[in-house]
Scaffold this active site. Structure first.
Site, PDB file in Angstrom:
ATOM      1  N   ASN A 121       0.646  -1.101   0.076  1.00 58.98           N
ATOM      2  CA  ASN A 121       0.015  -0.144   0.020  1.00 58.98           C
ATOM      3  C   ASN A 121       0.921   1.173  -0.086  1.00 58.98           C
ATOM      4  OD1 ASN A 121      -1.881   1.921   0.131  1.00 58.98           O
ATOM      5  ND2 ASN A 121      -2.401   1.437   2.398  1.00 58.98           N
ATOM      6  N   TRP A 122       1.050   2.042  -1.063  1.00 62.13           N
ATOM      7  CA  TRP A 122       1.840   3.169  -1.141  1.00 62.13           C
ATOM      8  C   TRP A 122       1.355   4.264  -0.738  1.00 62.13           C
ATOM      9  CZ3 TRP A 122       3.944   3.040  -7.096  1.00 62.13           C
ATOM     10  CH2 TRP A 122       4.412   1.729  -7.161  1.00 62.13           C
ATOM     11  N   HIS A 126      -9.706   0.820   5.179  1.00 62.05           N
ATOM     12  CA  HIS A 126      -8.274   1.007   5.708  1.00 62.05           C
ATOM     13  C   HIS A 126      -8.436   1.943   6.995  1.00 62.05           C
ATOM     14  CE1 HIS A 126      -4.402   2.362   6.127  1.00 62.05           C
ATOM     15  NE2 HIS A 126      -3.951   1.291   5.678  1.00 62.05           N
ATOM     16  N   GLU A 176      -5.191  -4.736  11.046  1.00 63.15           N
ATOM     17  CA  GLU A 176      -4.351  -3.600  11.207  1.00 63.15           C
ATOM     18  C   GLU A 176      -4.714  -3.410  12.726  1.00 63.15           C
ATOM     19  OE1 GLU A 176      -4.301  -0.318   7.870  1.00 63.15           O
ATOM     20  OE2 GLU A 176      -6.606  -0.938   8.463  1.00 63.15           O
ATOM     21  N   SER A 188       2.706  -2.543  10.592  1.00 54.89           N
ATOM     22  CA  SER A 188       4.152  -2.205  10.411  1.00 54.89           C
ATOM     23  C   SER A 188       4.957  -3.390  10.039  1.00 54.89           C
ATOM     24  CB  SER A 188       4.722  -1.560  11.680  1.00 54.89           C
ATOM     25  OG  SER A 188       4.345  -0.296  11.715  1.00 54.89           O
ATOM     26  N   GLY A 246       2.927  -1.142   4.423  1.00 56.01           N
ATOM     27  CA  GLY A 246       2.806   0.259   4.294  1.00 56.01           C
ATOM     28  C   GLY A 246       4.400   0.943   3.710  1.00 56.01           C
ATOM     29  N   GLY A 247       4.890   1.507   4.717  1.00 60.55           N
ATOM     30  CA  GLY A 247       6.279   2.316   4.402  1.00 60.55           C
ATOM     31  C   GLY A 247       7.297   1.367   3.666  1.00 60.55           C
TER      32      GLY A 247
END
Length: 250
Positions: free
Chosen positions: A9-10, A95, A167, A212, A233-234
């Site tokens: 997920n950008w 989300h 999440e 994360s 994510g990141g």
């Protein structure tokens, strides 16, 4: 056996040049990772890059959000039909950032889930509790409520063509971490909730972890029996890190 998924997920990151380079690097590094499914979820404006570069590869692509309607006077919104027009197969629904920042409630998330399937997209339904809810011991109640609202609106049978992502919002960008065992407990709870309606669907549904996920914790998480991959994510913005996570899912 459930095939693992690693979805990147950008969020609202990148330039067109960066998107092209990132997609190319991931595509080139994923040649020997066919035993798991890889999904890229760029910003809407970079979906043409995804479609152009990923066509005829093993990597799928999708979007981070969609609107309820097929077409109409909804300025700034994107329909499921528009997403399929760019070859999208998946779309995120519910989300934690959409719920918290854009005030998407249970009814709206359920409606978007149905809209995704109406457009022949596979929704990745995100569920999870905030730090306050976690500290108050509300995890189980929150998860049950979020799942029940979608099951009631769309039916349990809809989960034959859906993915779930857990999440723990409290473990995202807070410095706190969920251990593989903590994550497994909630994943097992999610599967148990599905099983109360249909045991076969519960066993088949893939449940991703989205708290994360990084290269150094992916293997431990993916080893848990009810964790079927990750919503990243990141770390998905760095090809080497993302590919290392994908390797952990093999």
């Amino acid at each position: 056996m459930r095939k693992k998924i690693v979805a990147g997920n950008w969020k609202m990151n990148g330039t067109r040049k960066q998107a092209n380079a990132l997609i190319e690097a991931i595509k080139n590094g994923a040649n020997n990772l066919s035993s798991s499914e890889i999904i890229l979820l760029p910003s809407f404006v970079y979906l043409p890059e995804a479609q152009n570069l990923l066509a005829n590869t093993q990597i799928a692509w999708g979007a981070q959000n969609l609107y309820l309607g097929d077409a109409g006077a909804f300025t700034g919104e994107i329909s499921g039909a528009m997403l399929t027009d760019f070859g999208c197969r998946y779309v995120l629904v519910g989300h934690s950032e959409r719920r918290a920042l854009f005030h998407e409630d249970l009814n709206l998330v359920a409606a978007k889930f149905k809209a995704a399937q109406h457009a022949k997209l596979i929704p990745i339904l995100c569920v999870g509790e905030t730090l306050t809810e976690h500290q108050q011991g509300q995890t189980e109640n929150i998860i049950k409520q979020q799942l029940a609202s979608v099951i009631e609106a769309a039916s349990i049978d809809a989960f034959r063509q859906a993915v779930i992502a857990y999440e723990p919002v409290w473990a995202i960008g807070t410095g706190l971490t969920a251990t593989p065992e903590q994550a497994q407990t909630v994943h097992a709870l999610i599967r148990e909730q599905l099983a109360q309606h249909d045991a076969d669907i519960a066993q088949r549904t893939r449940i991703l972890y989205g708290g994360s996920v990084k290269a150094d914790n992916a293997q431990g998480l993916f080893a848990m029996p009810d964790i079927d991959g990750g919503l990243v994510g990141g770390a998905s913005l760095d090809a080497a890190s993302f590919l290392a996570i994908c390797q952990a899912a093999v």
